[in-house]
Design a protein around this motif. Structure first.
Motif, short mmCIF file in Angstrom:
data_model
loop_
_atom_site.label_atom_id
_atom_site.label_comp_id
_atom_site.label_asym_id
_atom_site.label_seq_id
_atom_site.Cartn_x
_atom_site.Cartn_y
_atom_site.Cartn_z
N TYR A 3 39.21 60.93 23.23
CA TYR A 3 40.24 60.31 22.39
C TYR A 3 41.53 60.08 23.18
O TYR A 3 42.19 59.06 23.03
N PHE A 4 41.87 61.04 24.02
CA PHE A 4 43.08 60.91 24.85
C PHE A 4 42.93 59.76 25.84
O PHE A 4 43.86 58.98 26.05
N PHE A 7 43.41 56.63 23.91
CA PHE A 7 44.83 56.46 23.64
C PHE A 7 45.55 55.85 24.86
O PHE A 7 46.28 54.88 24.73
N TRP A 37 38.78 58.66 13.95
CA TRP A 37 39.63 59.12 15.05
C TRP A 37 39.72 58.09 16.17
O TRP A 37 40.75 57.94 16.80
N TRP A 41 43.45 56.74 17.27
CA TRP A 41 44.01 56.88 18.61
C TRP A 41 44.16 55.55 19.32
O TRP A 41 45.13 55.33 20.05
#
Length: 144
Positions: A3-4, A7, A37, A41
């Motif tokens: 997810y990071f 992002f 999610w 993100w």
């Protein structure tokens, strides 16, 4: 970590950096990650990347007289006139692959209030990522 990474990729894709968050988004969907999610993100990163464009746009008047500045006064005037024709609502189109980043930059030049800027850009970006996720879901269900 996925997810990071999404992002950061979505953030970079909203700036002038070459990045394609939709490709990563599709890859992460195939890994079984949560659609919610992934959407969240990607939308957050891409919207905040556009805020960077807005901040840069707000600084244009400080640098437009410099010899190294890449945009002429005539180009700035034309961009302002076009933006004024459609107003801040044009920020809903900040998701467009061609011209979307420029719209958010001009939104900064025109000093659109931050709350309006973030809401309008966020809606556009969120709808785009929802559409991409829908396409990926349809493609995967058709392939099953």
């Amino acid at each position: 970590m996925a997810y990071f990474t999404l992002f950061l990729t979505a953030f970079a894709a909203a700036t002038l950096l070459p990045a394609y968050s939709e490709i990563l988004l599709g890859t992460l969907v195939s890994q079984g990650l949560s659609y919610w999610w992934l959407w969240f993100w990607a939308t957050l990163g891409n919207t905040l990347g556009s805020v960077v464009n807005g901040v840069i746009g707000r600084q244009v008047d400080r640098f437009k007289e410099k010899r190294w500045f890449p945009v002429t006064e005539q180009q700035l005037t034309r961009a302002r006139e076009r933006f004024n024709r459609y107003g801040q609502w044009s920020l809903l189109l900040g998701w467009l692959p061609l011209g979307g980043d420029a719209l958010t930059l001009v939104g900064g030049i025109m000093r659109v209030p931050w709350l309006n800027f973030i809401i309008l850009v966020g809606i556009g970006k969120g709808l785009r990522y929802a559409f991409v996720l829908w396409l990926v879901a349809e493609a995967s269900s058709a392939g099953s």
